[in-house]
Design a protein around this motif. Sequence first.
Motif, PDB file in Angstrom:
ATOM      1  N   ASP A 215     -63.828  32.650  28.862  1.00 56.58           N
ATOM      2  CA  ASP A 215     -65.120  32.043  29.527  1.00 56.58           C
ATOM      3  C   ASP A 215     -64.966  32.912  31.081  1.00 56.58           C
ATOM      4  O   ASP A 215     -63.904  33.240  31.471  1.00 56.58           O
TER       5      ASP A 215
ATOM      6  N   GLY B 141     -64.815  22.555  31.997  1.00 55.54           N
ATOM      7  CA  GLY B 141     -65.195  23.148  30.801  1.00 55.54           C
ATOM      8  C   GLY B 141     -65.139  24.582  30.608  1.00 55.54           C
ATOM      9  O   GLY B 141     -65.580  25.337  29.487  1.00 55.54           O
TER      10      GLY B 141
ATOM     11  N   THR C  67     -79.628  33.155  32.566  1.00 57.22           N
ATOM     12  CA  THR C  67     -78.290  33.513  32.777  1.00 57.22           C
ATOM     13  C   THR C  67     -77.657  32.510  31.623  1.00 57.22           C
ATOM     14  O   THR C  67     -78.247  31.599  31.240  1.00 57.22           O
ATOM     15  N   SER C  68     -76.185  32.686  31.396  1.00 62.33           N
ATOM     16  CA  SER C  68     -75.564  31.359  30.945  1.00 62.33           C
ATOM     17  C   SER C  68     -74.678  30.509  31.691  1.00 62.33           C
ATOM     18  O   SER C  68     -74.061  29.742  31.220  1.00 62.33           O
ATOM     19  N   LEU C  69     -75.360  30.600  33.176  1.00 60.52           N
ATOM     20  CA  LEU C  69     -74.596  29.383  33.816  1.00 60.52           C
ATOM     21  C   LEU C  69     -74.863  28.216  33.366  1.00 60.52           C
ATOM     22  O   LEU C  69     -75.964  27.651  33.207  1.00 60.52           O
ATOM     23  N   GLN C  70     -73.645  27.450  33.616  1.00 57.92           N
ATOM     24  CA  GLN C  70     -73.655  25.883  33.212  1.00 57.92           C
ATOM     25  C   GLN C  70     -73.208  25.038  34.535  1.00 57.92           C
ATOM     26  O   GLN C  70     -73.529  23.686  34.445  1.00 57.92           O
ATOM     27  N   GLN C  71     -72.808  25.768  35.642  1.00 61.63           N
ATOM     28  CA  GLN C  71     -72.290  24.941  36.770  1.00 61.63           C
ATOM     29  C   GLN C  71     -71.913  25.858  37.832  1.00 61.63           C
ATOM     30  O   GLN C  71     -71.820  27.033  37.645  1.00 61.63           O
TER      31      GLN C  71
ATOM     32  N   GLU D 171     -82.121  24.911  37.435  1.00 60.75           N
ATOM     33  CA  GLU D 171     -81.611  23.660  36.330  1.00 60.75           C
ATOM     34  C   GLU D 171     -80.258  23.771  36.003  1.00 60.75           C
ATOM     35  O   GLU D 171     -79.970  23.007  35.242  1.00 60.75           O
ATOM     36  N   VAL D 172     -79.526  24.357  37.207  1.00 63.07           N
ATOM     37  CA  VAL D 172     -78.027  24.349  37.004  1.00 63.07           C
ATOM     38  C   VAL D 172     -77.485  23.465  37.832  1.00 63.07           C
ATOM     39  O   VAL D 172     -77.633  23.438  39.237  1.00 63.07           O
TER      40      VAL D 172
ATOM     41  N   GLN E  45     -72.577  37.046  31.261  1.00 68.49           N
ATOM     42  CA  GLN E  45     -72.431  35.478  30.495  1.00 68.49           C
ATOM     43  C   GLN E  45     -71.459  34.505  31.111  1.00 68.49           C
ATOM     44  O   GLN E  45     -71.076  33.741  30.579  1.00 68.49           O
TER      45      GLN E  45
ATOM     46  N   ARG F  76     -70.262  31.533  33.008  1.00 72.37           N
ATOM     47  CA  ARG F  76     -70.480  29.982  32.595  1.00 72.37           C
ATOM     48  C   ARG F  76     -70.525  29.121  34.014  1.00 72.37           C
ATOM     49  O   ARG F  76     -71.391  28.203  34.061  1.00 72.37           O
ATOM     50  N   LEU F  77     -69.618  29.886  34.949  1.00 70.02           N
ATOM     51  CA  LEU F  77     -69.467  28.956  36.219  1.00 70.02           C
ATOM     52  C   LEU F  77     -69.683  30.147  37.290  1.00 70.02           C
ATOM     53  O   LEU F  77     -69.437  31.309  37.344  1.00 70.02           O
TER      54      LEU F  77
END
Length: 531
Positions: free
Chosen positions: A64, A59, A132-136, A151-152, A110, A112-113
Motif C-alpha cells: 500500500d 489498515g 483519489t484512493s485516499l482512505q485516511q 469525504e476522507v 493510489q 491509501r493514507l
Amino acid sequence: MTMLYEGLPPAQRTVPQMLLRQAAMYADRALLTLGTTRWTHADAAPRAAQRAGALRAAGVGRGDRVAIMSSNRVEVLETFLGCGWSGAVAVPINTASRGPQIEYFLANSQARLLVIEAQYLDRLATVDLGKTSLQQIWVLDGSDAVGAIGEVPASAWPSEGPALEAEAVGPGDTLAILYTSGTTGPSKGVLCPHAHYYWWGVNTLRVLGVRQDDVLCTTLPLFHINALNTYAQAALIGCEVVFEQKFSASGFWTSMGACGATVVYLLGAMVPILLAQPEGPAEQAHRVRIGLGPGVPAEASAAFRARTGVQLLEGYGSTETSFVIGTALDSPRRGVMGWILPGFEARVADEDDVEVAVGQAGELLLRAQEPYAFASGYFNMPEKTVEAWRNLWFHTGDRVLREADGAFRFVDRIKDAIRRRGENISSYEVEQVLSSHPAVAAVAVYPVGSDLAEDEVMAALVVRPGQSLSLPDLAVWCESRLPHFAVPRYIDVLEDLPRTENGKIQKYKLRERGVSALTWERPQVPRKPSV
C-alpha cells in the motif's frame, strides 16, 4: 579497499536489514539530530517497528502507498522507515506542490493514507479527493478532532503502535515512489526498490569518502532522494547525520559550525547564492572538510574553496539511477562530471543507441551491474518504462561527451525539462496551467540561462483573438496553481509559435531567441531568509 557496508549479501540490501544491522553494529552511537529529536543507531529499528505498527493499525498493508507532504520533521523519516519495515511504499510529495499537482500525485500513486503537515492543509481545498484512493489523512500539528477533509476521515498524527515484526521484504520490493518531473508529459513516479536505496548510500559514501567519525549535514528537503540518501549513508557506516529545517544562505555557515558538520550537500544553484553573501568569519569557523556539489561550475567551485576551505566534488546521478559518475579529492582535474563509478557502465550514444566516438556528444546511457541498483520503472506507466529502459540501457535524456581520459562532460539536456534552484520543473505541467487561462491560445515553456548556473523558466504564448491579457495578472494566476519555483520569470507574447510542417512547436528556436528587449520579466521578490 572494499568497505564492510559494500559487501552486504543481496538479501540484506533492504531497509529492515539495514536498520537491524546498524542497531547491532553501532548501538549507542549518535545517529541523527532533527529539530529537538535525537536518535542513536539503536533507536532507529524500534521507531520504524512502532510506526509500522501504527500504519498496520490504520489498515496500511504490504504494497500500500503512503503519501507524505511535510517540511523536514522526524515524522517524515519515521514514516519512510516504517513503510520500509512493514513492506508499504512511501510517496514523498514536494511541499511546493499546489492543488493540481497534489491531486495528480495522490491519484497516480493510489495512496491509501496521506501524512500532511497542518500548514499545507489549505492546499487540499482545490483537490478533488474523490478522484483519489485516499482512505485516511494523518495531520502533523493537527488538533485531536480534525474530523474529515472532504469525504476522507482526518485525524492527528497517532502515537506509535505496537512494534511490528519486520516484514520479509526483498531487495527488489518497492520502497518508495519518487516523483520526478515529466518532460513531454506528466510527472513520472519512479519505483525505488529497497536495494536501490542501499546503493544510493553505498555509492555516495564511496565518492565522499565518508568516515565513521563524520557528521553529515543537509539542508535539503526529505521529499528528495538527496536528503533521504543522507540517512542511508549514516546508517551504513555508523556516523551521525543532522537534518536542518531548510536552506538559509545567511545562516548556512553558522549552522554548520554549530552542529559540527564535516560533510555537506549542496545543489548547483546553492553555491552561487552562498558566494553572493557578504564574506564573514563563519565561512572559516567550521569543521567541514568536503561537500557534494553536482552541477556547480568549475569557477564557482574554485571560488567556494578559496573562501571556505571546502572542496566540492562533482558528480552525476538521477532519481532513476543512483550516484553513478563522480570525481574525488585526487581527481586529475575539475570542471567535469567525473568518471564512471565501480558497478556501473556508461555509453554515449546516438539516436539509435549506437556508441559515438570519444569527444562526440550524444545521449548518456547507463547500466548497473548489481541487481536492483537502479529504479525498476515508472509506476502505472509501462510505455514510459519501456521507452526509458529500451535496449537494456537506461536513457537519461542528457547530452554529454566522453573525453579521452574517460571523464564525462555535461553538454545540455535532451529532455524537455527545466532545472531551477535545485528543482526539476516539467515544462508540460507549466504549459498545462498557462493554457488553462481563458486568454491563452497557445503556449510553450522552455529554459533560458540563469546567472545562478542553472535555468530560468520562460514562456512564449499566443493570445486568443479578441482577448486582452495582463502579464502581471497571468503571473498571479500561475502563483496560485504552481510551485513558486515553476512560475515563469520571463514571458513573450508572439503572434504565433514556430512550428514544424506537422504542427509541432520548435522550442529550440524559442530557446535560441531567448530574452529580448520586448520580453516581460516578473519582478523578483526576495524570499525571506530562514531563521
